[in-house]
Design a protein around this motif. Structure first.
Motif, PDB file in Angstrom:
ATOM      1  N   ARG A 237      33.548  32.597  29.353  1.00 18.01           N
ATOM      2  CA  ARG A 237      32.903  31.527  28.604  1.00 18.01           C
ATOM      3  C   ARG A 237      31.393  31.754  28.604  1.00 18.01           C
ATOM      4  N   PRO A 238      30.644  30.994  27.807  1.00 15.98           N
ATOM      5  CA  PRO A 238      29.213  31.278  27.654  1.00 15.98           C
ATOM      6  C   PRO A 238      28.429  31.231  28.963  1.00 15.98           C
ATOM      7  N   VAL A 239      27.456  32.129  29.063  1.00 16.66           N
ATOM      8  CA  VAL A 239      26.470  32.127  30.143  1.00 16.66           C
ATOM      9  C   VAL A 239      25.116  31.906  29.489  1.00 16.66           C
ATOM     10  N   THR A 240      24.467  30.797  29.808  1.00 14.96           N
ATOM     11  CA  THR A 240      23.259  30.402  29.093  1.00 14.96           C
ATOM     12  C   THR A 240      22.175  29.950  30.073  1.00 14.96           C
ATOM     13  N   VAL A 241      20.970  29.785  29.530  1.00 15.63           N
ATOM     14  CA  VAL A 241      19.843  29.255  30.295  1.00 15.63           C
ATOM     15  C   VAL A 241      19.274  28.065  29.546  1.00 15.63           C
ATOM     16  N   SER A 242      19.016  26.984  30.271  1.00 14.02           N
ATOM     17  CA  SER A 242      18.368  25.807  29.693  1.00 14.02           C
ATOM     18  C   SER A 242      17.028  25.608  30.386  1.00 14.02           C
ATOM     19  N   GLY A 243      15.988  25.431  29.582  1.00 16.10           N
ATOM     20  CA  GLY A 243      14.663  25.231  30.155  1.00 16.10           C
ATOM     21  C   GLY A 243      13.584  25.702  29.208  1.00 16.10           C
ATOM     22  N   PRO A 244      12.324  25.505  29.604  1.00 17.61           N
ATOM     23  CA  PRO A 244      11.194  25.798  28.709  1.00 17.61           C
ATOM     24  C   PRO A 244      10.767  27.250  28.683  1.00 17.61           C
ATOM     25  N   VAL A 245      11.377  28.103  29.504  1.00 18.35           N
ATOM     26  CA  VAL A 245      10.967  29.510  29.516  1.00 18.35           C
ATOM     27  C   VAL A 245      12.107  30.368  28.992  1.00 18.35           C
ATOM     28  N   ILE A 246      11.726  31.535  28.470  1.00 15.53           N
ATOM     29  CA  ILE A 246      12.718  32.480  27.954  1.00 15.53           C
ATOM     30  C   ILE A 246      13.125  33.430  29.073  1.00 15.53           C
ATOM     31  N   CYS A 247      14.405  33.501  29.313  1.00 16.97           N
ATOM     32  CA  CYS A 247      14.917  34.310  30.420  1.00 16.97           C
ATOM     33  C   CYS A 247      15.848  35.398  29.902  1.00 16.97           C
ATOM     34  N   GLN A 248      16.048  36.399  30.716  1.00 14.57           N
ATOM     35  CA  GLN A 248      16.955  37.488  30.381  1.00 14.57           C
ATOM     36  C   GLN A 248      18.204  37.398  31.251  1.00 14.57           C
ATOM     37  N   ILE A 249      19.362  37.546  30.600  1.00 12.71           N
ATOM     38  CA  ILE A 249      20.641  37.538  31.303  1.00 12.71           C
ATOM     39  C   ILE A 249      21.311  38.887  31.093  1.00 12.71           C
ATOM     40  N   ASP A 250      21.680  39.518  32.181  1.00 13.70           N
ATOM     41  CA  ASP A 250      22.427  40.768  32.129  1.00 13.70           C
ATOM     42  C   ASP A 250      23.722  40.588  32.909  1.00 13.70           C
ATOM     43  N   ARG A 251      24.740  41.334  32.526  1.00 14.32           N
ATOM     44  CA  ARG A 251      25.998  41.276  33.261  1.00 14.32           C
ATOM     45  C   ARG A 251      26.495  42.671  33.569  1.00 14.32           C
ATOM     46  N   SER A 252      27.152  42.770  34.697  1.00 14.72           N
ATOM     47  CA  SER A 252      27.739  44.033  35.126  1.00 14.72           C
ATOM     48  C   SER A 252      29.178  43.760  35.530  1.00 14.72           C
ATOM     49  N   ASP A 253      30.112  44.309  34.755  1.00 13.50           N
ATOM     50  CA  ASP A 253      31.520  44.093  35.042  1.00 13.50           C
ATOM     51  C   ASP A 253      32.015  45.123  36.048  1.00 13.50           C
ATOM     52  N   PRO A 254      32.958  44.745  36.897  1.00  7.99           N
ATOM     53  CA  PRO A 254      33.439  45.671  37.928  1.00  7.99           C
ATOM     54  C   PRO A 254      34.240  46.821  37.333  1.00  7.99           C
ATOM     55  N   ASP A 255      34.294  47.904  38.067  1.00  4.64           N
ATOM     56  CA  ASP A 255      35.126  49.047  37.688  1.00  4.64           C
ATOM     57  C   ASP A 255      36.536  48.747  38.184  1.00  4.64           C
ATOM     58  N   ILE A 256      37.312  48.096  37.335  1.00  7.21           N
ATOM     59  CA  ILE A 256      38.628  47.610  37.739  1.00  7.21           C
ATOM     60  C   ILE A 256      39.535  48.747  38.183  1.00  7.21           C
ATOM     61  N   ASP A 257      39.573  49.825  37.412  1.00 12.27           N
ATOM     62  CA  ASP A 257      40.465  50.942  37.746  1.00 12.27           C
ATOM     63  C   ASP A 257      40.136  51.515  39.120  1.00 12.27           C
ATOM     64  N   ALA A 258      38.850  51.669  39.415  1.00 15.10           N
ATOM     65  CA  ALA A 258      38.447  52.227  40.704  1.00 15.10           C
ATOM     66  C   ALA A 258      38.810  51.282  41.844  1.00 15.10           C
ATOM     67  N   GLU A 259      38.582  49.995  41.639  1.00 16.50           N
ATOM     68  CA  GLU A 259      38.903  49.030  42.690  1.00 16.50           C
ATOM     69  C   GLU A 259      40.408  48.948  42.921  1.00 16.50           C
ATOM     70  N   LEU A 260      41.178  48.997  41.835  1.00 12.93           N
ATOM     71  CA  LEU A 260      42.631  48.979  41.979  1.00 12.93           C
ATOM     72  C   LEU A 260      43.121  50.218  42.716  1.00 12.93           C
ATOM     73  N   ALA A 261      42.515  51.357  42.418  1.00  9.24           N
ATOM     74  CA  ALA A 261      42.920  52.592  43.085  1.00  9.24           C
ATOM     75  C   ALA A 261      42.665  52.496  44.587  1.00  9.24           C
ATOM     76  N   GLN A 262      41.527  51.910  44.959  1.00  8.45           N
ATOM     77  CA  GLN A 262      41.234  51.745  46.375  1.00  8.45           C
ATOM     78  C   GLN A 262      42.224  50.799  47.031  1.00  8.45           C
ATOM     79  N   MET A 263      42.562  49.708  46.350  1.00 10.73           N
ATOM     80  CA  MET A 263      43.515  48.750  46.890  1.00 10.73           C
ATOM     81  C   MET A 263      44.894  49.395  47.059  1.00 10.73           C
ATOM     82  N   GLN A 264      45.329  50.128  46.052  1.00  9.51           N
ATOM     83  CA  GLN A 264      46.632  50.781  46.132  1.00  9.51           C
ATOM     84  C   GLN A 264      46.659  51.822  47.241  1.00  9.51           C
ATOM     85  N   ALA A 265      45.561  52.552  47.405  1.00  6.03           N
ATOM     86  CA  ALA A 265      45.493  53.549  48.472  1.00  6.03           C
ATOM     87  C   ALA A 265      45.589  52.875  49.835  1.00  6.03           C
ATOM     88  N   PHE A 266      44.940  51.713  49.977  1.00  5.66           N
ATOM     89  CA  PHE A 266      45.015  50.981  51.240  1.00  5.66           C
ATOM     90  C   PHE A 266      46.438  50.516  51.512  1.00  5.66           C
TER      91      PHE A 266
END
Length: 215
Positions: free
Chosen positions: A153-182
């Motif tokens: 869903r939306p990620v927003t900023v409310s207020g009088p200043v202009i802000c920057q929003i960045d996102r970093s999604d996880p490496d699902i395949d790599a994390e799943l591989a680690q979980m399966q190996a465990f």
């Protein structure tokens, strides 16, 4: 939710990790002041249809089954997920560097339904000294991964200043591989309830970074 289904499949031999999950689509609104400080975060949770159905049936709401609540029903439902036990962090962690920013409990809880799904919002205030929103890391996750959060869903900023929003999604395949190996290192009769259960929630969390000019 393809990757979540894959995770559950890989964990089926181990009952503790195979518990049914609650799936929540998450939205975030960051409130900043004119000095570029973060003052509040408004959180939106949209629950999956099955969990929503269970809650509505348990609370005897939406008796006509049309997926739309009356004003009185919305008022009754509001706050059902805001009765937090002491120490619960609301499955939201905001960090400035290595420091976790303290937040209040849920304020102004509201609830409604959208397409047969319960959607709730609550406000949390930043506690203590002002926090410059110059480089903050925000993650929504349940460390046990009983509840799965996705920032869809939306990620927003409310207020009088202009802000920057960045996102970093996880490496699902790599994390799943680690979980399966465990899991492959464990015996089939390994009792996770009596041993350390891997806390994997943060590994599958999207990171939001918020940067606002500090004046």
């Amino acid at each position: 939710m393809r990757w979540i289904a894959t995770l559950l499949t890989c964990c089926l031999p181990f009952p503790v990790l195979a518990h049914p999950h609650v799936f929540i689509d998450t939205g975030l609104e960051f409130v900043v002041d004119d000095a570029g400080n973060l003052t509040h975060v408004r959180v939106t949770w949209a629950y999956d249809e099955f969990y929503s159905l269970l809650v509505l049936e348990d609370m005897r709401l939406d008796q006509d089954g049309d997926g739309v609540l009356t004003e009185a029903e919305e008022k009754f439902l509001s706050g059902f997920d805001a009765q937090w036990v002491e120490g619960y962090n609301g499955d939201l962690v905001i960090r400035m560097g290595e420091t976790v920013i303290p937040l209040s409990g849920p304020l102004e809880p509201q609830a409604t339904t959208e397409d047969a799904r319960i959607v709730t919002t609550h406000l949390r205030s930043v506690e203590g000294t002002p926090v410059p929103a110059s480089d903050l890391s925000i993650k929504a996750f349940d460390e046990s991964f009983y509840t799965a959060y996705e920032v869809t869903r939306p990620v927003t900023v409310s207020g009088p200043v202009i802000c920057q929003i960045d996102r970093s999604d996880p490496d699902i395949d790599a994390e799943l591989a680690q979980m399966q190996a465990f899991l492959r290192t464990l015996d089939a009769d390994y009792d996770l309830e009596e041993n350390d259960i891997p806390l994997v929630g943060e590994k599958f969390a999207t990171e939001i970074r918020l940067s606002c000019p500090n004046t």
